[in-house]
Design a protein around this motif. Structure first.
Motif, PDB file in Angstrom:
ATOM      1  N   MET A 293     -44.194  -2.679 -73.721  1.00 29.88           N
ATOM      2  CA  MET A 293     -44.064  -3.784 -73.112  1.00 29.88           C
ATOM      3  C   MET A 293     -43.604  -3.901 -71.624  1.00 29.88           C
ATOM      4  SD  MET A 293     -42.177  -6.593 -75.952  1.00 29.88           S
ATOM      5  CE  MET A 293     -40.778  -5.429 -76.433  1.00 29.88           C
ATOM      6  N   SER A 294     -43.155  -2.965 -71.069  1.00 30.96           N
ATOM      7  CA  SER A 294     -42.527  -2.749 -69.877  1.00 30.96           C
ATOM      8  C   SER A 294     -43.855  -2.307 -68.911  1.00 30.96           C
ATOM      9  CB  SER A 294     -41.296  -2.132 -69.801  1.00 30.96           C
ATOM     10  OG  SER A 294     -41.695  -0.585 -70.042  1.00 30.96           O
ATOM     11  N   GLU A 295     -44.759  -1.818 -69.669  1.00 30.59           N
ATOM     12  CA  GLU A 295     -45.689  -1.184 -68.718  1.00 30.59           C
ATOM     13  C   GLU A 295     -46.844  -2.058 -68.052  1.00 30.59           C
ATOM     14  OE1 GLU A 295     -46.331   1.930 -68.383  1.00 30.59           O
ATOM     15  OE2 GLU A 295     -45.117   2.936 -69.677  1.00 30.59           O
ATOM     16  N   SER A 296     -47.367  -1.814 -66.823  1.00 37.36           N
ATOM     17  CA  SER A 296     -48.179  -2.692 -66.229  1.00 37.36           C
ATOM     18  C   SER A 296     -49.758  -2.862 -67.099  1.00 37.36           C
ATOM     19  CB  SER A 296     -48.902  -1.949 -64.927  1.00 37.36           C
ATOM     20  OG  SER A 296     -49.803  -2.511 -64.506  1.00 37.36           O
ATOM     21  N   PRO A 297     -50.413  -4.099 -67.059  1.00 35.10           N
ATOM     22  CA  PRO A 297     -51.443  -4.281 -67.843  1.00 35.10           C
ATOM     23  C   PRO A 297     -52.528  -3.534 -67.409  1.00 35.10           C
ATOM     24  CG  PRO A 297     -50.232  -6.280 -67.087  1.00 35.10           C
ATOM     25  CD  PRO A 297     -49.764  -5.130 -66.273  1.00 35.10           C
ATOM     26  N   ASP A 298     -52.409  -2.912 -66.226  1.00 42.38           N
ATOM     27  CA  ASP A 298     -53.560  -1.972 -65.515  1.00 42.38           C
ATOM     28  C   ASP A 298     -53.158  -0.443 -65.980  1.00 42.38           C
ATOM     29  OD1 ASP A 298     -54.855  -4.140 -64.568  1.00 42.38           O
ATOM     30  OD2 ASP A 298     -53.360  -4.069 -62.657  1.00 42.38           O
ATOM     31  N   SER A 299     -52.278  -0.385 -66.787  1.00 38.40           N
ATOM     32  CA  SER A 299     -52.034   1.221 -67.074  1.00 38.40           C
ATOM     33  C   SER A 299     -53.101   1.872 -67.812  1.00 38.40           C
ATOM     34  CB  SER A 299     -50.567   1.272 -68.043  1.00 38.40           C
ATOM     35  OG  SER A 299     -50.578   2.492 -68.654  1.00 38.40           O
ATOM     36  N   LYS A 300     -53.386   3.071 -67.256  1.00 37.63           N
ATOM     37  CA  LYS A 300     -54.282   3.919 -67.885  1.00 37.63           C
ATOM     38  C   LYS A 300     -53.896   4.605 -69.038  1.00 37.63           C
ATOM     39  CE  LYS A 300     -57.278   2.499 -64.787  1.00 37.63           C
ATOM     40  NZ  LYS A 300     -58.300   1.566 -65.184  1.00 37.63           N
ATOM     41  N   THR A 301     -52.638   4.717 -69.395  1.00 39.35           N
ATOM     42  CA  THR A 301     -52.338   5.589 -70.394  1.00 39.35           C
ATOM     43  C   THR A 301     -51.613   4.913 -71.622  1.00 39.35           C
ATOM     44  OG1 THR A 301     -50.025   5.857 -69.230  1.00 39.35           O
ATOM     45  CG2 THR A 301     -51.807   7.623 -68.798  1.00 39.35           C
ATOM     46  N   ASN A 302     -50.641   3.789 -71.128  1.00 37.67           N
ATOM     47  CA  ASN A 302     -49.957   3.060 -72.349  1.00 37.67           C
ATOM     48  C   ASN A 302     -50.223   1.749 -71.864  1.00 37.67           C
ATOM     49  OD1 ASN A 302     -48.619   5.288 -73.642  1.00 37.67           O
ATOM     50  ND2 ASN A 302     -47.469   5.462 -71.700  1.00 37.67           N
TER      51      ASN A 302
END
Length: 293
Positions: A147-156
Motif C-alpha cells: 500500500m505504501s508503494e508508488s502506483p508506478d512501481s516496477k517491482t511492487n
C-alpha cells in the motif's frame, strides 16, 4: 450498501449456492443499554462461537456437505495453525485482520472502533495484509498489497486482490467497502500518500479455482492464504497480468481436499482465541453489545 450479519441471506445471492453460516443468538438489550455503541464494543473470544462446524459420520470434518459450515472460531484456529508454520522473519512484513473485523467495519456503530484496532497494526508498512471476510453468509479473502508503494512501481505494485471461490454471487460488491476502508486506514495512520494515489490503486479479482459445493468457501479461503504465503514473490508486479500462481489452475480439487484432511487432524482448541487480535487490540475492559440493531 446495507450491512448484514453472516447467516442472514442478502438479496441477490443465488439460492443455488447456500454458503450459509449459523448466526449466534443475541440477547435483548434495553434502549439505554443500546446507547453509545462506539464506546462499548469489543470482540472478546466468545463472539467467535457463531455456530459449530458440522461433523461427518466419522466425527470429522470433510469438504463435502458432511463437513458442514465453517464457523469463525474454527476458521481462526485453522488460520493460526497456517500462520505459525511460517518463519517469523517472513511474517514480520505481513499482517492479518480478525475474520469479523471487515463485517463490523461496515456497521456505523462499530466502524470507528475497528479502524482504531487496525491503526495499531501499522498496515501501510507491511507488504501484504490479509483480510478474511465473512459477509452475506460467505467467506472470501481481501489482500492489500504494498500500500505504501508508488502506483508506478516496477517491482511492487500497490493493489487490492479479492480472492473469492464463488464468483457467481458477484464479489465486485465488496469493492466500495474495501476502498472506503483503505481511505480510513490512510487517514488513521496520517499517511503522506495523496488521496489521488490511493484512488489509482487497482481492485483486482483473480480467476482463482472455484468451489463446487455450498459450504466450501471458508476452506478455500484458508487454502488461498496458505498458497499465497508459500508462493508470493519478492517482486510483485501486475503490469503484465496477475502473478503466475493466481490462475484458474492454481490448485486442484484433490489438493484442497488433501489440505482439508490435514486440518481434520487438528483438535479444535478454542485457546487459540487467547491470541485473537481483536480481543487483544480492543482491550478487555470494554463490553460487547451483541444486539446492535
Amino acid at each position: 450498501m446495507t450491512s448484514r450479519m453472516a447467516g442472514v441471506s442478502a438479496e441477490g445471492i443465488s439460492e443455488e449456492y447456500p454458503c450459509s453460516l449459523k448466526s449466534r443468538k443475541r440477547k435483548t438489550k434495553t434502549k439505554n443499554e443500546q446507547s453509545d455503541y462506539s464506546d462499548e464494543v469489543t470482540i472478546p473470544r466468545r463472539i467467535h462461537l457463531r455456530g459449530r462446524a458440522g461433523r461427518g459420520r466419522n466425527n470429522c470434518n470433510t469438504i463435502t456437505k458432511e463437513r458442514g459450515k465453517l464457523d469463525s472460531s474454527t476458521f481462526f484456529h485453522y488460520f493460526m495453525h497456517i500462520w505459525r508454520a511460517f518463519p517469523e522473519e517472513k511474517m514480520n512484513s505481513i499482517a492479518y485482520f480478525d475474520p469479523l473485523w471487515f463485517e463490523l467495519y461496515t456497521n456505523k456503530h462499530y466502524g470507528p472502533k475497528v479502524v482504531d484496532w487496525i491503526k495499531a497494526k501499522s498496515v501501510f508498512s507491511k507488504k501484504y495484509v490479509f483480510v478474511p471476510i465473512v459477509m452475506w453468509s460467505h467467506w472470501s479473502l481481501l489482500i492489500f498489497c504494498h500500500m505504501s508503494e508508488s502506483p508506478d512501481s516496477k517491482t511492487n505494485t500497490p493493489c487490492m486482490l479479492l480472492l473469492d471461490s464463488l464468483h457467481a454471487i458477484g464479489p465486485t460488491r465488496l469493492e466500495s467497502i474495501a476502498r472506503r476502508l483503505l481511505f480510513d486506514m490512510h487517514v488513521s495512520e496520517e499517511r503522506l500518500e495523496s488521496k489521488e494515489q490511493l484512488k489509482k490503486m487497482r481492485f483486482l479479482i483473480p480467476n482463482v479455482p472455484q468451489q463446487k459445493n455450498g459450504d466450501e468457501c471458508g476452506f478455500y479461503v484458508l487454502y488461498y492464504i496458505k498458497l499465497f504465503l508459500e508462493s508470493a514473490p519478492e517482486n510483485f508486479n501486475i503490469s503484465e497480468g496477475y502473478p503466475y500462481f493466481m490462475k484458474k489452475e492454481w490448485f486442484t480439487e484433490e489438493e484442497v481436499e488433501s489440505f482439508c484432511k490435514n486440518l481434520d487432524t487438528l483438535p479444535v482448541d478454542l485457546n487459540d482465541l487467547d491470541d485473537d487480535s481483536a480481543s487483544v487490540d480492543s482491550g478487555d475492559s470494554v463490553e460487547l453489545i451483541e444486539n446492535f440493531r
